[in-house]
Design a protein around this motif. Structure first.
Motif, PDB file in Angstrom:
ATOM      1  N   VAL A   1      24.961  43.092  41.335  1.00 13.36           N
ATOM      2  CA  VAL A   1      25.760  43.086  40.102  1.00 13.36           C
ATOM      3  C   VAL A   1      25.394  41.903  39.217  1.00 13.36           C
ATOM      4  O   VAL A   1      25.416  42.001  37.976  1.00 13.36           O
TER       5      VAL A   1
ATOM      6  N   LYS B   1      34.423  45.109  45.958  1.00 20.17           N
ATOM      7  CA  LYS B   1      35.611  45.173  46.812  1.00 20.17           C
ATOM      8  C   LYS B   1      35.423  44.304  48.052  1.00 20.17           C
ATOM      9  O   LYS B   1      34.395  44.378  48.719  1.00 20.17           O
TER      10      LYS B   1
ATOM     11  N   THR C   1      33.692  39.423  41.660  1.00 24.99           N
ATOM     12  CA  THR C   1      34.985  39.923  42.129  1.00 24.99           C
ATOM     13  C   THR C   1      35.160  41.418  41.867  1.00 24.99           C
ATOM     14  O   THR C   1      36.150  42.004  42.309  1.00 24.99           O
ATOM     15  N   SER C   2      34.212  42.039  41.147  1.00 28.65           N
ATOM     16  CA  SER C   2      34.273  43.494  40.989  1.00 28.65           C
ATOM     17  C   SER C   2      33.860  44.207  42.273  1.00 28.65           C
ATOM     18  O   SER C   2      34.128  45.392  42.444  1.00 28.65           O
TER      19      SER C   2
ATOM     20  N   THR D   1      26.257  43.958  35.255  1.00 28.24           N
ATOM     21  CA  THR D   1      27.346  44.929  35.091  1.00 28.24           C
ATOM     22  C   THR D   1      28.192  44.961  36.356  1.00 28.24           C
ATOM     23  O   THR D   1      27.676  44.723  37.461  1.00 28.24           O
ATOM     24  N   PRO D   2      29.488  45.270  36.252  1.00 23.28           N
ATOM     25  CA  PRO D   2      30.368  45.287  37.424  1.00 23.28           C
ATOM     26  C   PRO D   2      29.960  46.344  38.443  1.00 23.28           C
ATOM     27  O   PRO D   2      29.254  47.306  38.128  1.00 23.28           O
TER      28      PRO D   2
ATOM     29  N   LYS E   1      33.626  37.203  37.286  1.00 24.87           N
ATOM     30  CA  LYS E   1      34.141  38.553  37.038  1.00 24.87           C
ATOM     31  C   LYS E   1      33.243  39.623  37.655  1.00 24.87           C
ATOM     32  O   LYS E   1      33.728  40.630  38.184  1.00 24.87           O
ATOM     33  N   LEU E   2      31.934  39.396  37.616  1.00 28.25           N
ATOM     34  CA  LEU E   2      31.006  40.349  38.217  1.00 28.25           C
ATOM     35  C   LEU E   2      31.152  40.369  39.737  1.00 28.25           C
ATOM     36  O   LEU E   2      31.207  41.442  40.361  1.00 28.25           O
TER      37      LEU E   2
END
Length: 332
Positions: free
Chosen positions: A316, A209, A206-207, A321-322, A203-204
């Motif tokens: 990240v 771009k 893929t935050s 954190t994203p 999730k981190l």
């Protein structure tokens, strides 16, 4: 504990050629569980040392060396898997080659570079699963591209209604491969979701771009979930995107360029990610257009963006954190 015995192993599909440097002894065993047990008993008998003081060194040969590595980890025996290219380049000028000689050279390599080589630790089981599924996906994608290309070329030269059976088979194969690729991707995502650490990293990552599902999966695999490399620069070097000087004395002044020694798979993935980022990230798109307008080589700019993406990904992960797109807040 210090190492008193260096063992070189030449791994092939069916056999292992083993050479104990200090005893100058050679033995061949089968590349299976029976052979592994025989190997350990032989080393203990010949060296009269605890296995804690023995280091086994062998080349990283993919599937052929994986079972041996898993066995040694289970038995808590120290080992080091080395890149075949690294061993080859350390030998200088050599003549002749056979399994016995190769095992001896590997043992000598381990002893000569004992202060530089490190013990190998395999990635976690879930990471190995994801890696295997990504490899399978690559093969399926390659096959699908082949069938699609042949289908399009055939369609260009033949009438579909005249060869309906042929085109029907091609279409069926392409649809089937697409479905299998989707199944593999779903399996990868399931493994990531069921592992809290991997899912958090996913999730981190893929935050950022430009980094999508497949690229993020490859990053997690090749960094052992970001535990294999201390800094993003080391990973950039491993990926073949870090620039190096090319100069000597006062007369040789070549262009700064990347090295051909790299993980080509992750380099390709980062290239695709950078192209995507140029289209989706306003800051990177602006940077790309500005540098091109200044006359900078297109590929050189893309490589800079690849490095920026790797830097962002490691940042990240380190922060936990994203990624925050500060560009959209500019001027507000």
């Amino acid at each position: 504990m210090s190492v008193s015995t260096y063992v070189g192993i030449d791994v092939s599909k069916l056999t292992l050629d083993v050479f104990i440097r200090e005893n100058k002894l050679h033995k061949q065993v089968k590349n299976n569980q029976t052979g592994f047990n025989s190997l350990i008993k032989w080393i203990e008998t010949q060296t009269h040392h605890s296995l804690d003081t023995v280091l086994l060194c062998f080349e990283h040969t993919g599937l052929y060396s994986l079972q041996l590595a898993l066995f040694l980890e289970e038995k808590k025996i120290r080992y080091s898997m080395i890149s075949p290219l690294e061993i080859k380049r350390s030998m200088g000028i050599t003549r002749g080659k056979n399994d016995l000689i190769d095992s001896k050279r590997i043992a000598e390599f381990a002893y000569r570079f004992k202060d530089k080589i490190s013990e190998t630790k395999l990635p976690a089981k879930d990471i190995r699963k994801v890696h295997s599924l990504l490899t399978l996906r690559d093969k399926l994608v390659t096959n699908m591209k082949g069938y699609t290309m042949t289908y399009n070329e055939t369609l260009r030269t033949m009438q579909k209604e005249d060869f309906s059976e042929l085109f029907s088979i091609y279409e069926s194969m392409i649809i089937s491969l697409k479905e299998e690729i989707k199944k593999v991707e779903n399996s990868i995502k399931t493994i990531l979701q069921n592992n809290p650490q991997l899912w958090t990293s996913y999730k981190l990552v893929t935050s950022v771009k430009g980094i999508g599902f497949i690229v993020a999966s490859y990053l997690i695999v090749y960094t052992y979930n970001f535990t294999r490399f201390d800094t993003w620069r080391k990973f950039a070097c491993y990926s073949g995107i870090a620039p190096f000087d090319y100069q000597s004395g006062t007369s040789v002044r070549g262009k700064t360029q990347v090295s051909s020694i790299a993980n080509k798979q992750i380099k390709t993935m980062l290239h695709l990610a950078s192209i995507c980022a140029i289209h989706t990230d306003a800051e990177l798109r602006e940077y790309y257009c500005r540098r091109q307008a200044e006359g900078k080589n297109k590929m050189a700019v893309i490589n800079i963006i690849r490095n920026k993406l790797v830097s962002r990904v490691f940042a990240v992960i380190k922060r936990g954190t994203p990624f925050v797109d500060t560009k959209k807040y500019a001027g507000t």
